[in-house]
Design an enzyme around this catalytic site. Structure first.
Site, PDB file in Angstrom:
ATOM      1  N   ASN A   9       0.879  -1.173   0.000  1.00  0.00           N
ATOM      2  CA  ASN A   9       0.000   0.000   0.000  1.00  0.00           C
ATOM      3  C   ASN A   9       0.910   1.215   0.000  1.00  0.00           C
ATOM      4  O   ASN A   9       1.490   1.573   1.017  1.00  0.00           O
ATOM      5  CB  ASN A   9      -0.880  -0.037   1.258  1.00  0.00           C
ATOM      6  CG  ASN A   9      -1.864   1.126   1.312  1.00  0.00           C
ATOM      7  OD1 ASN A   9      -1.822   2.031   0.469  1.00  0.00           O
ATOM      8  ND2 ASN A   9      -2.732   1.108   2.304  1.00  0.00           N
ATOM      9  N   ARG A  90      -2.656  -2.144  -3.407  1.00  0.00           N
ATOM     10  CA  ARG A  90      -3.895  -1.412  -3.143  1.00  0.00           C
ATOM     11  C   ARG A  90      -3.911  -0.162  -4.029  1.00  0.00           C
ATOM     12  O   ARG A  90      -2.967   0.615  -4.027  1.00  0.00           O
ATOM     13  CB  ARG A  90      -3.944  -0.987  -1.680  1.00  0.00           C
ATOM     14  CG  ARG A  90      -5.178  -0.183  -1.409  1.00  0.00           C
ATOM     15  CD  ARG A  90      -5.193   0.385  -0.024  1.00  0.00           C
ATOM     16  NE  ARG A  90      -6.484   1.027   0.176  1.00  0.00           N
ATOM     17  CZ  ARG A  90      -6.667   2.045   1.000  1.00  0.00           C
ATOM     18  NH1 ARG A  90      -5.667   2.540   1.681  1.00  0.00           N
ATOM     19  NH2 ARG A  90      -7.862   2.573   1.129  1.00  0.00           N
ATOM     20  N   HIS A 179     -13.037   2.254   0.282  1.00  0.00           N
ATOM     21  CA  HIS A 179     -13.019   1.211   1.326  1.00  0.00           C
ATOM     22  C   HIS A 179     -13.709  -0.066   0.841  1.00  0.00           C
ATOM     23  O   HIS A 179     -14.110  -0.903   1.657  1.00  0.00           O
ATOM     24  CB  HIS A 179     -13.767   1.633   2.611  1.00  0.00           C
ATOM     25  CG  HIS A 179     -13.102   2.692   3.415  1.00  0.00           C
ATOM     26  ND1 HIS A 179     -13.819   3.580   4.195  1.00  0.00           N
ATOM     27  CD2 HIS A 179     -11.794   3.003   3.582  1.00  0.00           C
ATOM     28  CE1 HIS A 179     -12.987   4.397   4.815  1.00  0.00           C
ATOM     29  NE2 HIS A 179     -11.758   4.080   4.464  1.00  0.00           N
ATOM     30  N   LEU A 208     -15.611   2.143  10.329  1.00  0.00           N
ATOM     31  CA  LEU A 208     -15.350   3.363  11.082  1.00  0.00           C
ATOM     32  C   LEU A 208     -13.894   3.399  11.521  1.00  0.00           C
ATOM     33  O   LEU A 208     -13.534   2.892  12.584  1.00  0.00           O
ATOM     34  CB  LEU A 208     -16.282   3.436  12.311  1.00  0.00           C
ATOM     35  CG  LEU A 208     -17.777   3.154  12.050  1.00  0.00           C
ATOM     36  CD1 LEU A 208     -18.559   3.211  13.357  1.00  0.00           C
ATOM     37  CD2 LEU A 208     -18.343   4.139  11.039  1.00  0.00           C
ATOM     38  N   ASN A 210     -10.209   6.047  10.751  1.00  0.00           N
ATOM     39  CA  ASN A 210      -9.980   7.483  10.654  1.00  0.00           C
ATOM     40  C   ASN A 210     -10.830   8.016   9.499  1.00  0.00           C
ATOM     41  O   ASN A 210     -11.559   8.984   9.632  1.00  0.00           O
ATOM     42  CB  ASN A 210      -8.487   7.721  10.449  1.00  0.00           C
ATOM     43  CG  ASN A 210      -8.092   9.105  10.879  1.00  0.00           C
ATOM     44  OD1 ASN A 210      -8.833   9.800  11.573  1.00  0.00           O
ATOM     45  ND2 ASN A 210      -6.933   9.527  10.440  1.00  0.00           N
ATOM     46  N   ARG A 240     -12.480  14.571   8.213  1.00  0.00           N
ATOM     47  CA  ARG A 240     -13.344  14.999   7.105  1.00  0.00           C
ATOM     48  C   ARG A 240     -14.760  15.280   7.593  1.00  0.00           C
ATOM     49  O   ARG A 240     -15.278  14.593   8.474  1.00  0.00           O
ATOM     50  CB  ARG A 240     -13.417  13.928   6.019  1.00  0.00           C
ATOM     51  CG  ARG A 240     -12.106  13.605   5.372  1.00  0.00           C
ATOM     52  CD  ARG A 240     -12.317  12.672   4.175  1.00  0.00           C
ATOM     53  NE  ARG A 240     -11.057  12.128   3.707  1.00  0.00           N
ATOM     54  CZ  ARG A 240     -10.744  10.829   3.730  1.00  0.00           C
ATOM     55  NH1 ARG A 240     -11.601   9.928   4.165  1.00  0.00           N
ATOM     56  NH2 ARG A 240      -9.573  10.442   3.289  1.00  0.00           N
ATOM     57  N   ASP A 281      -8.654  11.542  16.913  1.00  0.00           N
ATOM     58  CA  ASP A 281      -8.703  10.182  17.471  1.00  0.00           C
ATOM     59  C   ASP A 281      -9.885  10.064  18.434  1.00  0.00           C
ATOM     60  O   ASP A 281      -9.979  10.808  19.416  1.00  0.00           O
ATOM     61  CB  ASP A 281      -7.380   9.887  18.189  1.00  0.00           C
ATOM     62  CG  ASP A 281      -7.256   8.409  18.557  1.00  0.00           C
ATOM     63  OD1 ASP A 281      -8.229   7.836  19.094  1.00  0.00           O
ATOM     64  OD2 ASP A 281      -6.192   7.836  18.312  1.00  0.00           O
ATOM     65  N   MET A 282     -10.759   9.112  18.147  1.00  0.00           N
ATOM     66  CA  MET A 282     -11.979   8.971  18.946  1.00  0.00           C
ATOM     67  C   MET A 282     -11.675   8.717  20.424  1.00  0.00           C
ATOM     68  O   MET A 282     -12.428   9.134  21.304  1.00  0.00           O
ATOM     69  CB  MET A 282     -12.841   7.848  18.362  1.00  0.00           C
ATOM     70  CG  MET A 282     -14.196   7.698  18.985  1.00  0.00           C
ATOM     71  SD  MET A 282     -15.188   9.220  18.916  1.00  0.00           S
ATOM     72  CE  MET A 282     -16.184   8.912  17.466  1.00  0.00           C
ATOM     73  N   GLY A 329     -10.943   0.700  13.115  1.00  0.00           N
ATOM     74  CA  GLY A 329     -10.452   1.130  14.428  1.00  0.00           C
ATOM     75  C   GLY A 329     -11.536   1.500  15.426  1.00  0.00           C
ATOM     76  O   GLY A 329     -11.555   0.994  16.548  1.00  0.00           O
ATOM     77  N   VAL A 330     -12.449   2.383  15.050  1.00  0.00           N
ATOM     78  CA  VAL A 330     -13.530   2.775  15.950  1.00  0.00           C
ATOM     79  C   VAL A 330     -14.578   1.660  16.031  1.00  0.00           C
ATOM     80  O   VAL A 330     -14.997   1.261  17.121  1.00  0.00           O
ATOM     81  CB  VAL A 330     -14.192   4.094  15.478  1.00  0.00           C
ATOM     82  CG1 VAL A 330     -15.351   4.468  16.391  1.00  0.00           C
ATOM     83  CG2 VAL A 330     -13.163   5.226  15.418  1.00  0.00           C
ATOM     84  N   GLU A 332     -14.417  -1.510  15.606  1.00  0.00           N
ATOM     85  CA  GLU A 332     -14.021  -2.752  16.284  1.00  0.00           C
ATOM     86  C   GLU A 332     -13.794  -2.566  17.777  1.00  0.00           C
ATOM     87  O   GLU A 332     -13.922  -3.508  18.548  1.00  0.00           O
ATOM     88  CB  GLU A 332     -12.717  -3.286  15.654  1.00  0.00           C
ATOM     89  CG  GLU A 332     -12.919  -3.808  14.257  1.00  0.00           C
ATOM     90  CD  GLU A 332     -11.606  -4.054  13.517  1.00  0.00           C
ATOM     91  OE1 GLU A 332     -10.581  -4.336  14.160  1.00  0.00           O
ATOM     92  OE2 GLU A 332     -11.616  -3.943  12.275  1.00  0.00           O
ATOM     93  N   GLU A 383      -7.877  -5.758   5.274  1.00  0.00           N
ATOM     94  CA  GLU A 383      -7.807  -5.405   3.854  1.00  0.00           C
ATOM     95  C   GLU A 383      -6.624  -6.089   3.172  1.00  0.00           C
ATOM     96  O   GLU A 383      -6.718  -6.465   2.005  1.00  0.00           O
ATOM     97  CB  GLU A 383      -7.706  -3.881   3.710  1.00  0.00           C
ATOM     98  CG  GLU A 383      -9.043  -3.209   4.004  1.00  0.00           C
ATOM     99  CD  GLU A 383      -8.943  -1.698   4.186  1.00  0.00           C
ATOM    100  OE1 GLU A 383      -8.524  -1.264   5.274  1.00  0.00           O
ATOM    101  OE2 GLU A 383      -9.273  -0.969   3.252  1.00  0.00           O
TER     102      GLU A 383
HETATM  103  P1  ADP Z   1      -7.365   4.064   9.199  1.00  0.00           P
HETATM  104  O1  ADP Z   1      -8.599   4.690   8.682  1.00  0.00           O
HETATM  105  O2  ADP Z   1      -6.248   5.024   9.407  1.00  0.00           O
HETATM  106  O3  ADP Z   1      -6.983   2.748   8.547  1.00  0.00           O
HETATM  107  P2  ADP Z   1      -8.104   2.533  11.567  1.00  0.00           P
HETATM  108  O4  ADP Z   1      -9.165   1.673  11.033  1.00  0.00           O
HETATM  109  O5  ADP Z   1      -6.849   1.910  12.051  1.00  0.00           O
HETATM  110  O6  ADP Z   1      -7.760   3.735  10.656  1.00  0.00           O
HETATM  111  O7  ADP Z   1      -8.729   3.393  12.750  1.00  0.00           O
HETATM  112  C1  ADP Z   1      -7.976   4.363  13.400  1.00  0.00           C
HETATM  113  C2  ADP Z   1      -8.865   5.095  14.362  1.00  0.00           C
HETATM  114  O8  ADP Z   1      -9.506   4.151  15.215  1.00  0.00           O
HETATM  115  C3  ADP Z   1      -8.121   6.019  15.308  1.00  0.00           C
HETATM  116  O9  ADP Z   1      -8.002   7.307  14.754  1.00  0.00           O
HETATM  117  C4  ADP Z   1      -9.003   6.039  16.526  1.00  0.00           C
HETATM  118  O10 ADP Z   1      -9.918   7.117  16.411  1.00  0.00           O
HETATM  119  C5  ADP Z   1      -9.804   4.771  16.444  1.00  0.00           C
HETATM  120  N1  ADP Z   1      -9.540   3.840  17.527  1.00  0.00           N
HETATM  121  C6  ADP Z   1      -8.538   2.947  17.640  1.00  0.00           C
HETATM  122  N2  ADP Z   1      -8.645   2.265  18.798  1.00  0.00           N
HETATM  123  C7  ADP Z   1      -9.730   2.738  19.437  1.00  0.00           C
HETATM  124  C8  ADP Z   1     -10.376   2.462  20.690  1.00  0.00           C
HETATM  125  N3  ADP Z   1      -9.907   1.527  21.526  1.00  0.00           N
HETATM  126  N4  ADP Z   1     -11.484   3.162  20.983  1.00  0.00           N
HETATM  127  C9  ADP Z   1     -11.952   4.091  20.154  1.00  0.00           C
HETATM  128  N5  ADP Z   1     -11.397   4.405  18.976  1.00  0.00           N
HETATM  129  C10 ADP Z   1     -10.306   3.750  18.626  1.00  0.00           C
END
Ligand code: ADP
Length: 395
Positions: A9, A90, A179, A208, A210, A240, A281-282, A329-330, A332, A383
């Protein structure tokens, strides 16, 4: 040793890679090259639980990939013995050309290049990665896997903007989505989990990260998605805006003295959670909200409100919903966001079990109660594995 795929990637200043066994799903090595073209570069290579780091200037992508190949030689696993059957790349934008993975030849390179105006930040660095990898690894087939492919055959009603037809056609303005590799992977996995033929399933997938996007998948086929011409449309994201009245752009251009580039930067990089709270970052947003920060509390509400709107509208598009999956990230990791996203949606049959929702796990799992009308799932996305599997399937 079994067959493996090297997945690449390539971004504007980074290269992420992973060596994967597509049959078992095992990752044999992974890593990244960062800050390409900057005075201080960094390479990280992980294999067998061990991480090797190098800090040297990486002038360009070719040098970056050479460093990675050297690390495979020095630290392992040796690519020559790893049974590499393909390199999977990718690629963000495949336009109207590709609805599945494709073997890369000079014509494909040319198409990816011509599509650059639709993905100016992504296709050019994706292509750079392809060019250097084809040069350095000339003896294996290279396969492009497009982020848009799963959405290539959206129904016209979902893909078409109500814009002057001639302008739209001349400038290729339509909804391409993004995505797609993740949405497709999660929808397939979710169908397997609920054990019903995907042909009859009405699924909503929420990716969900970034970046964030939603899709409606009916009978295994994507029938709508939230990202459009570019990844800016749709859900609230890390940086965004997601959906916004396009007149905001005219308003700012006319009244705030901002150029088109300024507004592009504002909407893509300084908005979303970051624009609302200062943090993309959430986890940080929750920390602030827990401390009573009114802006952070509102940001979480705006984020969840948009999610509920999309779930409801996709249920309407499909005439109901059988499966709702959270990923990235969010999706999961964040039980609070999941609970907020489905709050009040019982009328659609959507419920979650509070204990299942908060139970920590890295596995794909149910968070709806037994016997619920809608299966609500957390499905970790992968992915890279999806790209590796698509590459071998093509060969
Ligand atoms: P990308 O879109 O960069 O591939 P990811 O799918 O890895 O991103 O998600 C990254 C985002 O996931 C981080 O910016 C953060 O907001 C969120 N994140 C990661 N771990 C947690 C958590 N334990 N609780 C809440 N949000 C999380």
């Amino acid at each position: 040793m079994s067959s493996t795929v090297l997945v690449i990637n390539s971004g504007s200043s980074s290269i992420k890679y992973q060596l994967i066994d597509p049959a078992s799903g095992e990752s044999l090595a992974s890593g990244l090259v960062e800050r390409i073209g900057e005075p201080e570069g960094r390479v990280e290579h992980r294999t067998g639980g061990r991480t090797t780091e190098q800090r040297n200037p990486v002038p360009d992508h070719a040098e970056g990939l050479r460093t990675v190949l050297n690390l495979f030689d020095e630290v392992g696993p040796a690519l020559a013995d790893a049974g590499v059957v393909a390199v999977g790349h990718r690629v963000v934008q495949g336009g109207r050309y590709y609805d599945s993975a494709v073997l890369i030849d000079d014509e494909v390179v040319d198409v990816i290049d011509r599509l650059a105006p639709l993905a100016p930040l992504h296709n050019p660095p994706n292509l750079t990665g392809i060019r250097v990898a084809r040069e350095l690894l000339p003896d294996v087939p290279h396969v492009a896997v497009f982020d848009t492919a799963f959405f290539r055959n959206l129904p016209e009603a979902a893909a078409t903007y109500a814009l002057d037809r001639e302008v739209a056609e001349r400038y290729n303005v339509r909804r391409y989505g993004a995505h797609g590799t993740s949405h497709q992977y999660v929808a397939l996995k979710a169908a397997a989990m609920v054990g019903r033929p995907s042909a009859e399933l009405r699924q909503v997938v929420l990716h969900l990260g970034n970046g964030a996007s939603a899709s409606a998948v009916y009978g295994g086929r994507a029938v709508d998605t939230s990202m459009g011409l570019t990844p800016l449309e749709g859900l609230v994201m890390g940086t965004r805006t997601g959906d916004i009245d396009p007149a905001v752009v005219f308003h700012l251009a006319r009244n705030a003295g901002m150029s088109i580039d300024d507004i592009d930067d504002l909407l893509n990089k300084r908005s979303g959670l970051k624009g609302l709270t200062g943090y993309n970052d959430m986890r940080e947003v929750h920390r602030l909200a827990d401390g009573g920060d009114a802006e952070a509390i509102l940001a979480v509400e705006v984020y969840a409100h948009r999610l509920r709107k999309y779930i409801g509208s996709y249920a309407a598009v499909m005439g109901g919903i059988d499966v709702l999956s959270f990923t990235a990230g969010v999706g999961e990791n964040d039980a609070l966001v999941r609970a907020d996203a489905v709050a009040g949606l019982e009328f659609l049959g959507i419920e979650i079990d509070p204990e299942r929702n908060v139970a920590p796990s890295r596995e794909a799992r149910y968070i709806s109660p037994d016997g619920a009308r809608v299966a609500v799932l957390v499905v970790p996305t992968n992915e890279e594995l999806a790209i590796a599997r698509q590459a071998v399937a093509l060969l």
